[in-house]
Design a protein around this motif. Structure first.
Motif, PDB file in Angstrom:
ATOM      1  N   THR A   1      10.763  12.382  -5.136  1.00 18.33           N
ATOM      2  CA  THR A   1      10.223  13.671  -4.872  1.00 18.33           C
ATOM      3  C   THR A   1       9.422  13.141  -3.494  1.00 18.33           C
ATOM      4  O   THR A   1       9.072  13.845  -2.492  1.00 18.33           O
ATOM      5  N   GLY A   2       8.997  12.438  -3.415  1.00 20.12           N
ATOM      6  CA  GLY A   2       7.815  11.733  -2.735  1.00 20.12           C
ATOM      7  C   GLY A   2       6.116  12.039  -2.551  1.00 20.12           C
ATOM      8  O   GLY A   2       5.656  11.690  -1.810  1.00 20.12           O
ATOM      9  N   TYR A   3       6.093  12.353  -4.238  1.00 23.33           N
ATOM     10  CA  TYR A   3       4.792  12.484  -4.365  1.00 23.33           C
ATOM     11  C   TYR A   3       4.201  11.338  -4.648  1.00 23.33           C
ATOM     12  O   TYR A   3       3.006  11.599  -4.760  1.00 23.33           O
TER      13      TYR A   3
ATOM     14  N   ILE B   1      13.381   7.318   0.973  1.00 21.09           N
ATOM     15  CA  ILE B   1      11.933   8.481   0.520  1.00 21.09           C
ATOM     16  C   ILE B   1      11.036   7.653   1.219  1.00 21.09           C
ATOM     17  O   ILE B   1      10.053   8.857   1.408  1.00 21.09           O
TER      18      ILE B   1
ATOM     19  N   ILE C   1      10.939  10.930   4.514  1.00 25.05           N
ATOM     20  CA  ILE C   1      10.655  11.652   3.814  1.00 25.05           C
ATOM     21  C   ILE C   1      10.733  13.459   3.595  1.00 25.05           C
ATOM     22  O   ILE C   1      11.301  14.168   3.260  1.00 25.05           O
TER      23      ILE C   1
ATOM     24  N   GLN D   1      12.795  15.563   1.334  1.00 22.67           N
ATOM     25  CA  GLN D   1      12.436  16.817   0.671  1.00 22.67           C
ATOM     26  C   GLN D   1      12.980  17.899   0.991  1.00 22.67           C
ATOM     27  O   GLN D   1      13.085  19.046   0.268  1.00 22.67           O
ATOM     28  N   LYS D   2      13.535  18.241   2.074  1.00 22.36           N
ATOM     29  CA  LYS D   2      14.371  18.919   2.323  1.00 22.36           C
ATOM     30  C   LYS D   2      15.374  19.556   1.768  1.00 22.36           C
ATOM     31  O   LYS D   2      15.627  20.681   1.202  1.00 22.36           O
TER      32      LYS D   2
ATOM     33  N   ILE E   1      16.169  17.933  -1.835  1.00 22.55           N
ATOM     34  CA  ILE E   1      15.477  18.545  -2.647  1.00 22.55           C
ATOM     35  C   ILE E   1      14.980  19.937  -3.852  1.00 22.55           C
ATOM     36  O   ILE E   1      14.087  19.860  -2.844  1.00 22.55           O
TER      37      ILE E   1
ATOM     38  N   TYR F   1      12.976  20.599  -6.703  1.00 25.38           N
ATOM     39  CA  TYR F   1      11.770  20.144  -8.082  1.00 25.38           C
ATOM     40  C   TYR F   1      11.535  21.197  -8.458  1.00 25.38           C
ATOM     41  O   TYR F   1      10.516  21.943  -7.925  1.00 25.38           O
TER      42      TYR F   1
END
Length: 299
Positions: free
Chosen positions: A49-51, A66, A70, A74-75, A77, A79
């Protein structure tokens, strides 16, 4: 391909959380991600999720890298993190409207996810007034706001009572008819009820990646037999394909065989040939929980 994980490793100082793991998930699959505490499940979820950034390797979601794309990733996904942080002082609809501004989605979409997640009766309540089950629904509604192609759910049923658990399970199954879902959990029954495929991680490494149907086909066979008196285990060891003998009490034995052939006739004939009477003779199958234990405890 909805999700691709290519040789990802993650270190926290000297500690290796993920060790060169790779797998892919096709569009429309519901995949369970199992592992003991500390195995690396949440770490991988956060990378997807890019965190978090991986130490090495690459993750691709909906054809977006990712590391390089990113925002686009994220758009696409939705979560739901393990610890679903909500603004408890806000009303349900107010909270979703606030997040809708971030995602730039319409008010119509807000009402759609409220209806989809069964939040309509609670939509005008403050989040702090909701049960844990309804708070999870708010988290799912928020994850669905921007109509993502992929849902990543980290321990979505932890802490729920049995009724809430069933409700959230049914909701996830319904959502899974239209979305790719990657579901982290430590509850085996959830995987068996929800998923088509399971990936098991232990100590940062993938130890199994199987469709549940195939996994069940590979299970060893357990025969539970009760004789009319005790027999020496050395005698039982003459049975073909025998892997293990366990006396579970009295004259009852669990015999584990490594063969798909039904071994009950063989055990019955063995008893007859040795002057024993069989008081009960049952075939049992190992469940996912026992397979999980074998894979994670042997490492």
């Amino acid at each position: 391909m909805s999700i691709q994980v290519n040789k990802i490793s993650k270190f926290y100082g000297e500690q290796k959380a993920l060790d060169n793991i790779s797998f892919s998930i096709q569009k429309g699959e519901i995949v369970g991600f199992l592992g003991p505490n500390g195995a690396g499940k949440s770490t991988l979820m956060k990378i997807l999720t890019g965190y978090l950034e991986p130490t090495s390797g690459e993750a691709v979601v909906n054809d977006y890298s990712i590391s390089e794309e990113i925002l686009q990733a994220q758009k696409s996904i939705g979560y739901l993190p393990e610890h679903n942080s909500l603004y408890s002082e806000m009303y349900v609809r107010e909270y979703l409207e606030f997040n809708a501004l971030i995602y730039k989605v319409s008010k119509k979409r807000i009402e759609e996810v409220i209806f989809q997640t069964g939040l309509l009766p609670e939509a005008n309540k403050k989040i702090e007034q909701l049960s844990k089950g309804y708070r999870q629904r708010v988290g799912l509604a928020n994850a669905l706001l921007h109509d993502p192609q992929v849902l990543i759910l980290d321990e979505p049923t932890t802490g729920l009572d049995p009724n809430q658990l069933i409700e959230i399970r049914e909701l996830i199954k319904e959502i899974g008819k239209e979305k790719t879902i990657f579901l982290s959990t430590h509850i085996m029954r959830e995987v068996e009820a929800l998923c088509e495929r399971v990936i098991i991680i232990n100590k940062g490494q993938i130890v199994a990646d199987k469709r549940l149907e195939d996994l069940r086909d590979e299970q060893v066979q357990i025969i539970e037999v009760e004789f009319d008196y005790r027999i020496e285990e050395v005698a039982l060891q003459r049975l073909p394909h025998l892997l293990n003998i366990k006396n579970v009490g009295g004259f009852v034995y669990e015999l584990t065989f490594d063969t798909p052939k039904d071994m009950r006739p063989t055990v019955f004939d063995f008893a007859h040939d040795n002057g024993l009477k069989t008081l009960q003779l049952n075939r049992k199958n190992k469940n996912l929980e026992s397979l999980f234990s074998e894979l994670t405890l042997k490492k």
